[in-house]
Design an enzyme around this catalytic site. Structure first.
Site, PDB file in Angstrom:
ATOM      1  N   LYS A  76      74.066   2.509  -6.384  1.00  0.00           N
ATOM      2  CA  LYS A  76      72.798   2.080  -5.779  1.00  0.00           C
ATOM      3  C   LYS A  76      71.589   2.887  -6.243  1.00  0.00           C
ATOM      4  O   LYS A  76      70.488   2.362  -6.316  1.00  0.00           O
ATOM      5  CB  LYS A  76      72.885   2.164  -4.250  1.00  0.00           C
ATOM      6  N   ASP A 112      69.137  -4.086   2.391  1.00  0.00           N
ATOM      7  CA  ASP A 112      69.811  -3.450   3.537  1.00  0.00           C
ATOM      8  C   ASP A 112      68.811  -3.177   4.666  1.00  0.00           C
ATOM      9  O   ASP A 112      69.126  -3.383   5.848  1.00  0.00           O
ATOM     10  CB  ASP A 112      70.435  -2.107   3.131  1.00  0.00           C
ATOM     11  N   TYR A 247      81.789  -2.115  10.545  1.00  0.00           N
ATOM     12  CA  TYR A 247      82.168  -3.464  10.996  1.00  0.00           C
ATOM     13  C   TYR A 247      83.667  -3.742  10.833  1.00  0.00           C
ATOM     14  O   TYR A 247      84.131  -4.862  11.027  1.00  0.00           O
ATOM     15  CB  TYR A 247      81.345  -4.539  10.269  1.00  0.00           C
TER      16      TYR A 247
HETATM   17  P1  NAP Z   1      77.416   7.842   2.976  1.00  0.00           P
HETATM   18  O1  NAP Z   1      76.268   7.700   2.044  1.00  0.00           O
HETATM   19  O2  NAP Z   1      78.674   8.482   2.511  1.00  0.00           O
HETATM   20  O3  NAP Z   1      76.863   8.655   4.270  1.00  0.00           O
HETATM   21  C1  NAP Z   1      77.683   8.916   5.370  1.00  0.00           C
HETATM   22  C2  NAP Z   1      76.978   9.876   6.325  1.00  0.00           C
HETATM   23  O4  NAP Z   1      77.864  10.103   7.434  1.00  0.00           O
HETATM   24  C3  NAP Z   1      76.679  11.248   5.736  1.00  0.00           C
HETATM   25  O5  NAP Z   1      75.557  11.789   6.353  1.00  0.00           O
HETATM   26  C4  NAP Z   1      77.950  12.031   6.125  1.00  0.00           C
HETATM   27  O6  NAP Z   1      77.771  13.413   6.155  1.00  0.00           O
HETATM   28  C5  NAP Z   1      78.147  11.510   7.521  1.00  0.00           C
HETATM   29  N1  NAP Z   1      79.516  11.715   7.980  1.00  0.00           N
HETATM   30  C6  NAP Z   1      80.656  11.375   7.339  1.00  0.00           C
HETATM   31  N2  NAP Z   1      81.720  11.730   8.074  1.00  0.00           N
HETATM   32  C7  NAP Z   1      81.226  12.327   9.188  1.00  0.00           C
HETATM   33  C8  NAP Z   1      81.831  12.925  10.327  1.00  0.00           C
HETATM   34  N3  NAP Z   1      83.167  12.960  10.460  1.00  0.00           N
HETATM   35  N4  NAP Z   1      81.027  13.420  11.289  1.00  0.00           N
HETATM   36  C9  NAP Z   1      79.694  13.388  11.154  1.00  0.00           C
HETATM   37  N5  NAP Z   1      79.050  12.847  10.088  1.00  0.00           N
HETATM   38  C10 NAP Z   1      79.825  12.321   9.127  1.00  0.00           C
HETATM   39  O7  NAP Z   1      77.851   6.430   3.554  1.00  0.00           O
HETATM   40  P2  NAP Z   1      76.882   5.181   3.828  1.00  0.00           P
HETATM   41  O8  NAP Z   1      76.792   4.329   2.633  1.00  0.00           O
HETATM   42  O9  NAP Z   1      75.643   5.686   4.454  1.00  0.00           O
HETATM   43  O10 NAP Z   1      77.761   4.350   4.897  1.00  0.00           O
HETATM   44  C11 NAP Z   1      77.959   4.810   6.209  1.00  0.00           C
HETATM   45  C12 NAP Z   1      78.692   3.731   7.004  1.00  0.00           C
HETATM   46  O11 NAP Z   1      77.853   2.588   7.146  1.00  0.00           O
HETATM   47  C13 NAP Z   1      79.969   3.232   6.293  1.00  0.00           C
HETATM   48  O12 NAP Z   1      80.967   3.014   7.257  1.00  0.00           O
HETATM   49  C14 NAP Z   1      79.555   1.908   5.694  1.00  0.00           C
HETATM   50  O13 NAP Z   1      80.641   0.990   5.581  1.00  0.00           O
HETATM   51  C15 NAP Z   1      78.549   1.431   6.738  1.00  0.00           C
HETATM   52  N6  NAP Z   1      77.578   0.491   6.163  1.00  0.00           N
HETATM   53  C16 NAP Z   1      77.471  -0.722   6.727  1.00  0.00           C
HETATM   54  C17 NAP Z   1      76.544  -1.624   6.240  1.00  0.00           C
HETATM   55  C18 NAP Z   1      76.434  -2.972   6.873  1.00  0.00           C
HETATM   56  O14 NAP Z   1      75.887  -3.894   6.247  1.00  0.00           O
HETATM   57  N7  NAP Z   1      76.889  -3.129   8.106  1.00  0.00           N
HETATM   58  C19 NAP Z   1      75.720  -1.274   5.151  1.00  0.00           C
HETATM   59  C20 NAP Z   1      75.856   0.001   4.598  1.00  0.00           C
HETATM   60  C21 NAP Z   1      76.803   0.882   5.109  1.00  0.00           C
HETATM   61  P3  NAP Z   1      78.468  14.323   5.023  1.00  0.00           P
HETATM   62  O15 NAP Z   1      77.658  14.071   3.768  1.00  0.00           O
HETATM   63  O16 NAP Z   1      78.359  15.690   5.575  1.00  0.00           O
HETATM   64  O17 NAP Z   1      79.879  13.843   4.863  1.00  0.00           O
END
Ligand code: NAP
Length: 309
Positions: A76, A112, A247
């Site tokens: 991305k 998004d 989801y």
């Molecule tokens: P990402 O870039 O990897 O970011 C994840 C964030 O969550 C980071 O700040 C990470 O911190 C934190 N995190 C991970 N594990 C954690 C824990 N155990 N406790 C506290 N914080 C934690 O991922 P992303 O792309 O933002 O996606 C996040 C979620 O949103 C995913 O489940 C994804 O499937 C979902 N999502 C959904 C949609 C939708 O259309 N519904 C769109 C995008 C994403 P660290 O860096 O310290 O690990």
């Protein structure tokens, strides 16, 4: 004319892609519009290994073999240097999820952010009141500071919300906000607070003022469905709307906890559908039927998800 010749081609670039729902979602969208088009998955290794294959797909867009692409993790941000232009939203967020051609230029957009906001307003129309018409500031707390938090933060701050970002690494939230560009924002005074560790002590004082809590971490996502991003020894506030970006499963533990506390709550399934539908709108200039797209999602993920058009 031969059907294959008028078939438009779209697809998703990412790695890995086994669990992607994009193919059924976009195929249902094209069908709802009566458009002859197909949607494929392009598994491209993280850069630098995948660079040659990524550039070959971008060339296919430039020469008209492909009419549109979606981009997901881990490309991305990395794809940006290879594009001609960014939309103001993609520029602000520094991440793209949709590519389209306009006036001969290869554009990167981010659906998004508007996808999240559209779905939030769909489920909770009261939030869709202009700042001038409501007599109080809306306040949101985002858990997590990764890529999804970035889109949600931009959408809310740009819509006039006061937003807090709580992350287990405060530094990450700080960097996220520093890397975002609000110069194109319609709101002059974007209000973001980010020095919040993800701990009960820092979050407790905010609770009574919150209208919305968003989980933007992967905590609770399949297969770790017994995990909950909410801090175990803190009650949820009495009146907030809970939006869990996760989801899969169809009802996360966070959403279950919210319902038990009498709070309205949804998963991110609607955002997933909306960002896909908005990409289709960029490519085709037509708005697909969200209900038909949701119906294309496998039952175990759709669960009892309700979407009233
Ligand atoms: P990402 O870039 O990897 O970011 C994840 C964030 O969550 C980071 O700040 C990470 O911190 C934190 N995190 C991970 N594990 C954690 C824990 N155990 N406790 C506290 N914080 C934690 O991922 P992303 O792309 O933002 O996606 C996040 C979620 O949103 C995913 O489940 C994804 O499937 C979902 N999502 C959904 C949609 C939708 O259309 N519904 C769109 C995008 C994403 P660290 O860096 O310290 O690990």
């Amino acid at each position: 004319m031969n059907n294959e010749l008028c078939m438009r081609r779209f697809g998703l670039i990412g790695y890995p892609l086994e669990h992607s729902l994009s193919v059924p979602l976009h195929r249902a969208a094209f069908q709802s519009l009566g458009i002859a088009a197909d949607y494929s998955l392009f598994t491209i290794q993280p850069l630098p290994e995948g660079e040659k294959d990524l550039l070959a797909l971008l060339d296919q867009m430039r020469n008209g073999e492909l009419q549109g692409l979606n981009i997901t993790i881990p490309h991305k941000e990395k794809v940006i240097p290879f594009l001609d232009k960014l939309t103001p939203t993609a520029q602000a967020i520094s991440a793209v999820n949709t590519l389209f051609i306009k006036d001969g230029h290869l554009f990167g957009d981010n659906t998004d952010a508007p996808g999240f906001l559209c779905d939030l307003y769909h489920h909770y129309p009261e939030f869709n009141t202009s700042v001038q018409l409501r007599n109080k500031t809306r306040r949101a707390l985002i858990l997590g500071a990764g890529g999804a938090a970035r889109a949600v933060l931009f959408a809310l701050a740009n819509a006039g919300w006061v937003v807090w970002v709580a992350a287990r690494r405060v530094e990450q939230a700080r960097n996220l906000i520093a890397s975002m560009d609000f110069s194109s924002s319609s709101k002059k005074n974007v209000s973001i607070r980010y020095d919040l560790p993800l701990t009960p002590k820092s979050i407790y004082p905010l609770l009574d003022d919150l209208d919305l809590i968003i989980n933007a971490t992967p905590v609770g996502m399949f297969p770790k469905i017994d995990d909950n991003p909410w801090l175990l020894d803190l009650d949820l506030p009495k009146k907030a709307f809970i939006y869990d970006l996760v989801y899969n499963p169809s009802e996360t533990l966070f959403v279950k906890q919210a319902h038990k506390s009498g709070l309205p709550a949804v998963t991110g399934l609607g955002m997933l559908v909306e960002q896909a539908a908005l990409a289709d709108e960029r490519w085709l200039g037509l708005s697909p039927a969200r209900g038909e797209m949701i119906a294309a999602i496998p039952n175990h993920l759709r669960g009892t998800y309700l979407y009233e058009a």
